[in-house]
Design an enzyme around this catalytic site. Structure first.
Site, PDB file in Angstrom:
ATOM      1  N   VAL A   1     124.738 -17.627 -19.967  1.00  0.00           N
ATOM      2  CA  VAL A   1     124.719 -17.064 -21.328  1.00  0.00           C
ATOM      3  C   VAL A   1     125.761 -15.953 -21.458  1.00  0.00           C
ATOM      4  CG1 VAL A   1     123.332 -15.869 -23.057  1.00  0.00           C
ATOM      5  CG2 VAL A   1     122.304 -17.706 -21.715  1.00  0.00           C
TER       6      VAL A   1
ATOM      7  N   ASN B   1     115.051 -18.993 -16.682  1.00  0.00           N
ATOM      8  CA  ASN B   1     116.281 -18.355 -17.192  1.00  0.00           C
ATOM      9  C   ASN B   1     116.028 -17.439 -18.389  1.00  0.00           C
ATOM     10  OD1 ASN B   1     116.899 -21.030 -15.889  1.00  0.00           O
ATOM     11  ND2 ASN B   1     118.965 -20.186 -16.055  1.00  0.00           N
TER      12      ASN B   1
ATOM     13  N   TYR C   1     118.596 -17.530  -1.797  1.00  0.00           N
ATOM     14  CA  TYR C   1     117.792 -17.028  -2.921  1.00  0.00           C
ATOM     15  C   TYR C   1     116.467 -17.780  -2.992  1.00  0.00           C
ATOM     16  CZ  TYR C   1     116.771 -15.673  -7.819  1.00  0.00           C
ATOM     17  OH  TYR C   1     116.197 -15.196  -8.971  1.00  0.00           O
TER      18      TYR C   1
ATOM     19  N   PRO D   1     120.636 -27.326 -10.093  1.00  0.00           N
ATOM     20  CA  PRO D   1     119.535 -28.154 -10.610  1.00  0.00           C
ATOM     21  C   PRO D   1     119.922 -28.892 -11.895  1.00  0.00           C
ATOM     22  CG  PRO D   1     118.727 -25.989  -9.965  1.00  0.00           C
ATOM     23  CD  PRO D   1     120.224 -25.926  -9.911  1.00  0.00           C
TER      24      PRO D   1
ATOM     25  N   ARG E   1     126.243 -15.487 -14.967  1.00  0.00           N
ATOM     26  CA  ARG E   1     125.233 -16.412 -15.487  1.00  0.00           C
ATOM     27  C   ARG E   1     125.735 -17.017 -16.797  1.00  0.00           C
ATOM     28  NH1 ARG E   1     119.697 -13.219 -14.157  1.00  0.00           N
ATOM     29  NH2 ARG E   1     121.051 -11.385 -14.189  1.00  0.00           N
TER      30      ARG E   1
ATOM     31  N   PHE F   1     129.407 -17.454 -21.306  1.00  0.00           N
ATOM     32  CA  PHE F   1     129.852 -18.146 -22.527  1.00  0.00           C
ATOM     33  C   PHE F   1     130.121 -17.146 -23.657  1.00  0.00           C
ATOM     34  CE2 PHE F   1     127.860 -22.663 -21.691  1.00  0.00           C
ATOM     35  CZ  PHE F   1     128.695 -22.797 -20.599  1.00  0.00           C
TER      36      PHE F   1
ATOM     37  N   GLY G   1     128.119 -30.839 -18.225  1.00  0.00           N
ATOM     38  CA  GLY G   1     127.342 -30.059 -19.193  1.00  0.00           C
ATOM     39  C   GLY G   1     126.056 -30.743 -19.621  1.00  0.00           C
TER      40      GLY G   1
ATOM     41  N   ARG H   1     115.570 -28.209 -16.071  1.00  0.00           N
ATOM     42  CA  ARG H   1     114.592 -27.135 -15.848  1.00  0.00           C
ATOM     43  C   ARG H   1     113.888 -26.809 -17.161  1.00  0.00           C
ATOM     44  NH1 ARG H   1     117.142 -22.151 -13.391  1.00  0.00           N
ATOM     45  NH2 ARG H   1     117.019 -23.309 -11.445  1.00  0.00           N
TER      46      ARG H   1
HETATM   47  P1  NAD Z   1     119.858  -8.031 -11.930  1.00  0.00           P
HETATM   48  O1  NAD Z   1     120.832  -8.439 -10.896  1.00  0.00           O
HETATM   49  O2  NAD Z   1     120.377  -7.493 -13.215  1.00  0.00           O
HETATM   50  O3  NAD Z   1     118.815  -6.959 -11.353  1.00  0.00           O
HETATM   51  C1  NAD Z   1     118.458  -6.873 -10.007  1.00  0.00           C
HETATM   52  C2  NAD Z   1     118.423  -5.393  -9.629  1.00  0.00           C
HETATM   53  O4  NAD Z   1     118.024  -5.268  -8.255  1.00  0.00           O
HETATM   54  C3  NAD Z   1     119.788  -4.723  -9.755  1.00  0.00           C
HETATM   55  O5  NAD Z   1     119.670  -3.499 -10.440  1.00  0.00           O
HETATM   56  C4  NAD Z   1     120.219  -4.526  -8.302  1.00  0.00           C
HETATM   57  O6  NAD Z   1     121.113  -3.441  -8.134  1.00  0.00           O
HETATM   58  C5  NAD Z   1     118.889  -4.328  -7.628  1.00  0.00           C
HETATM   59  N1  NAD Z   1     118.908  -4.633  -6.194  1.00  0.00           N
HETATM   60  C6  NAD Z   1     119.446  -5.713  -5.578  1.00  0.00           C
HETATM   61  N2  NAD Z   1     119.276  -5.621  -4.255  1.00  0.00           N
HETATM   62  C7  NAD Z   1     118.593  -4.471  -4.021  1.00  0.00           C
HETATM   63  C8  NAD Z   1     118.141  -3.817  -2.844  1.00  0.00           C
HETATM   64  N3  NAD Z   1     118.335  -4.354  -1.623  1.00  0.00           N
HETATM   65  N4  NAD Z   1     117.493  -2.633  -2.975  1.00  0.00           N
HETATM   66  C9  NAD Z   1     117.291  -2.072  -4.197  1.00  0.00           C
HETATM   67  N5  NAD Z   1     117.728  -2.631  -5.330  1.00  0.00           N
HETATM   68  C10 NAD Z   1     118.369  -3.829  -5.249  1.00  0.00           C
HETATM   69  O7  NAD Z   1     118.930  -9.315 -12.200  1.00  0.00           O
HETATM   70  P2  NAD Z   1     117.728  -9.536 -13.236  1.00  0.00           P
HETATM   71  O8  NAD Z   1     118.074 -10.708 -14.052  1.00  0.00           O
HETATM   72  O9  NAD Z   1     117.366  -8.272 -13.885  1.00  0.00           O
HETATM   73  O10 NAD Z   1     116.569  -9.995 -12.235  1.00  0.00           O
HETATM   74  C11 NAD Z   1     115.503  -9.121 -11.861  1.00  0.00           C
HETATM   75  C12 NAD Z   1     114.507  -9.896 -11.003  1.00  0.00           C
HETATM   76  O11 NAD Z   1     113.980 -10.989 -11.748  1.00  0.00           O
HETATM   77  C13 NAD Z   1     115.116 -10.474  -9.728  1.00  0.00           C
HETATM   78  O12 NAD Z   1     114.188 -10.362  -8.678  1.00  0.00           O
HETATM   79  C14 NAD Z   1     115.312 -11.936 -10.084  1.00  0.00           C
HETATM   80  O13 NAD Z   1     115.258 -12.753  -8.944  1.00  0.00           O
HETATM   81  C15 NAD Z   1     114.166 -12.195 -11.041  1.00  0.00           C
HETATM   82  N6  NAD Z   1     114.481 -13.316 -11.937  1.00  0.00           N
HETATM   83  C16 NAD Z   1     115.343 -13.145 -12.991  1.00  0.00           C
HETATM   84  C17 NAD Z   1     115.635 -14.231 -13.802  1.00  0.00           C
HETATM   85  C18 NAD Z   1     116.555 -14.113 -14.983  1.00  0.00           C
HETATM   86  O14 NAD Z   1     116.831 -15.131 -15.616  1.00  0.00           O
HETATM   87  N7  NAD Z   1     117.019 -12.961 -15.379  1.00  0.00           N
HETATM   88  C19 NAD Z   1     115.063 -15.489 -13.533  1.00  0.00           C
HETATM   89  C20 NAD Z   1     114.212 -15.601 -12.431  1.00  0.00           C
HETATM   90  C21 NAD Z   1     113.911 -14.516 -11.650  1.00  0.00           C
HETATM   91  N1  UDP Z   2     127.098 -22.768 -15.876  1.00  0.00           N
HETATM   92  C1  UDP Z   2     128.204 -23.254 -16.566  1.00  0.00           C
HETATM   93  N2  UDP Z   2     129.229 -22.403 -16.806  1.00  0.00           N
HETATM   94  C2  UDP Z   2     129.215 -21.089 -16.428  1.00  0.00           C
HETATM   95  C3  UDP Z   2     128.078 -20.598 -15.749  1.00  0.00           C
HETATM   96  C4  UDP Z   2     127.041 -21.473 -15.475  1.00  0.00           C
HETATM   97  O1  UDP Z   2     128.256 -24.436 -16.937  1.00  0.00           O
HETATM   98  O2  UDP Z   2     130.204 -20.373 -16.710  1.00  0.00           O
HETATM   99  C5  UDP Z   2     125.950 -23.688 -15.633  1.00  0.00           C
HETATM  100  C6  UDP Z   2     125.474 -23.722 -14.191  1.00  0.00           C
HETATM  101  O3  UDP Z   2     126.211 -24.699 -13.474  1.00  0.00           O
HETATM  102  C7  UDP Z   2     124.017 -24.119 -14.370  1.00  0.00           C
HETATM  103  C8  UDP Z   2     123.624 -23.474 -15.702  1.00  0.00           C
HETATM  104  O4  UDP Z   2     124.847 -23.206 -16.379  1.00  0.00           O
HETATM  105  O5  UDP Z   2     123.888 -25.512 -14.500  1.00  0.00           O
HETATM  106  C9  UDP Z   2     122.840 -22.179 -15.538  1.00  0.00           C
HETATM  107  O6  UDP Z   2     123.558 -21.350 -14.656  1.00  0.00           O
HETATM  108  P1  UDP Z   2     123.119 -19.856 -14.312  1.00  0.00           P
HETATM  109  O7  UDP Z   2     124.022 -19.381 -13.233  1.00  0.00           O
HETATM  110  O8  UDP Z   2     123.039 -19.057 -15.555  1.00  0.00           O
HETATM  111  O9  UDP Z   2     121.620 -19.962 -13.787  1.00  0.00           O
HETATM  112  P2  UDP Z   2     120.837 -20.955 -12.779  1.00  0.00           P
HETATM  113  O10 UDP Z   2     121.764 -22.052 -12.320  1.00  0.00           O
HETATM  114  O11 UDP Z   2     120.414 -20.079 -11.676  1.00  0.00           O
HETATM  115  O12 UDP Z   2     119.745 -21.491 -13.605  1.00  0.00           O
END
Ligand code: NAD
Ligand code: UDP
Length: 311
Positions: free
Chosen positions: A188, A174, A145, A274, A186, A191, A207, A277
């Site tokens: 949120v 996030n 990723y 990590p 994820r 939990f 935690g 953040r």
């Molecule tokens: P999500 O998993 O809900 O949405 C991702 C979407 O992309 C899904 O609908 C999935 O089916 C589609 N997808 C995946 N692979 C694909 C492919 N090969 N072709 C076409 N569609 C494909 O996740 P999200 O939280 O909505 O994230 C959306 C974007 O934002 C992502 O690029 C993610 O990396 C970025 N992002 C999200 C967060 C967050 O906290 N939500 C944080 C950082 C970056």
């Molecule tokens: N996490 C946790 N319990 C869970 C899911 C995640 O303690 O059931 C922790 C995870 O280890 C990380 C933080 O929550 O430290 C955020 O995790 P998430 O997968 O939401 O996002 P990211 O690690 O990509 O920021």
């Protein structure tokens, strides 16, 4: 003026909110998704709108269409989903970016990349500013990723330098809210679902690791502001809420707000998780006039209401 806008990953959590907002602003929206982590259910309510259409397509394959703007969101975002098929995750970020940038170049469209705070890895600079190059393990379990998204950023800036296309890079921290998948993994959603079902709340590690959580409406706001900003401002720009919490604090907040009897249990901390953040959002404030408005309790209450209806 009505614009024609392509949203890749439009059936996902952020993508569906983005499609909704762009339609509300009077645009024509094409949602492209392969439904790996997204669901038709997230956008089905938009299908009555004659200016909305959905296309099943995988961004690793070329795609042609005439649009004014492209938001490139297609990519699984939750660690369990992006680690399920790591090679596919890399292909989605890298080949997806190449295909969408190639399209943008051909049709002269403006293109925004949904990048991530994961480009900073396990950061040693705190809070993270855009000029920090990050601390990423290139061979760890999160690399598919993190490195995929870093390569996508490199592709974006080089398409801009070499082909002079209009690019925008948004580094999203996030984000949470309604339409997160209940099994998304994820923190949120995990939990809240655990608390509502009276199951144990699974804290990974002790935690004490921190995250800063942004409510989805604020994030969509900054994403659209970024796309509309002056072409000279390409980013990368951080987008997130700087209010930082430990994961234990988040668990306690969710238990309190759901009035749950769930117990907190400790589980193993995943590799390369990590420790801290927090976004420095000075650049977004200055260039986009944006600050998040929804604080964690208000956002969690809205999210809990959503999950109460679906779990
Ligand atoms: P999500 O998993 O809900 O949405 C991702 C979407 O992309 C899904 O609908 C999935 O089916 C589609 N997808 C995946 N692979 C694909 C492919 N090969 N072709 C076409 N569609 C494909 O996740 P999200 O939280 O909505 O994230 C959306 C974007 O934002 C992502 O690029 C993610 O990396 C970025 N992002 C999200 C967060 C967050 O906290 N939500 C944080 C950082 C970056
Ligand atoms: N996490 C946790 N319990 C869970 C899911 C995640 O303690 O059931 C922790 C995870 O280890 C990380 C933080 O929550 O430290 C955020 O995790 P998430 O997968 O939401 O996002 P990211 O690690 O990509 O920021």
């Amino acid at each position: 003026m009505k614009k024609k806008i392509l949203v890749t990953g439009g059936a996902g959590f952020l993508g569906s909110h983005l499609c909704e907002r762009l339609l509300k602003e009077g645009n024509e929206v094409i949602c492209l998704d392969n439904y790996f982590t997204g669901q038709k259910q997230n956008v089905v309510h938009l299908l009555d709108n004659p200016f909305f259409e959905i296309i099943r397509h995988d961004v690793t394959m070329p795609f042609f269409i005439e649009v004014d703007e492209i938001y490139n969101l297609a990519c699984p975002a939750s660690p369990i989903h992006y680690q399920y098929n790591p090679i596919k995750t890399i292909k989605t970020s890298v080949m997806g970016a190449i295909n969408m940038l190639g399209l943008a170049r051909r049709i002269r469209a403006k293109i925004l990349q949904a990048s991530t705070s994961e480009v900073y890895g396990d950061p040693v600079i705190h809070p993270q500013t855009e000029d920090y190059w990050g601390n990423v393990n290139p061979i760890g379990i999160r690399a598919c990723y993190d490195e995929g998204k870093r390569c996508a950023e490199a592709l974006f800036v080089n398409y801009q330098r070499q082909n002079n296309i209009k690019i925008k890079i948004l580094r999203i921290f996030n984000t949470y809210g309604p339409r997160m998948h209940p099994n998304d993994g994820r923190v949120v959603s995990n939990f809240i679902v655990q608390a509502l079902k009276g199951k144990d709340i699974t804290i990974y590690g002790d935690g004490s690791q921190t995250r800063s959580f942004c409510y989805v409406d604020d994030l969509i706001d900054v994403m659209i502001r970024m796309m509309k900003s002056d072409d000279k401002f390409t980013g990368p720009v951080n987008a997130g809420n700087p209010n930082e919490f430990t994961i234990r604090e988040l668990a306690e907040m969710v238990i309190r707000l759901t009035k749950s009897k769930s117990k907190i249990v400790a589980c193993p901390l995943p590799e390369d998780d990590p420790l801290q953040r927090q976004p420095d959002i000075s650049l977004a404030k200055k260039e986009l006039g944006w600050t998040p408005k929804i604080e964690i309790e208000e956002g969690l209450i809205k999210t809990i209401e959503y999950f109460k209806k679906i779990v």
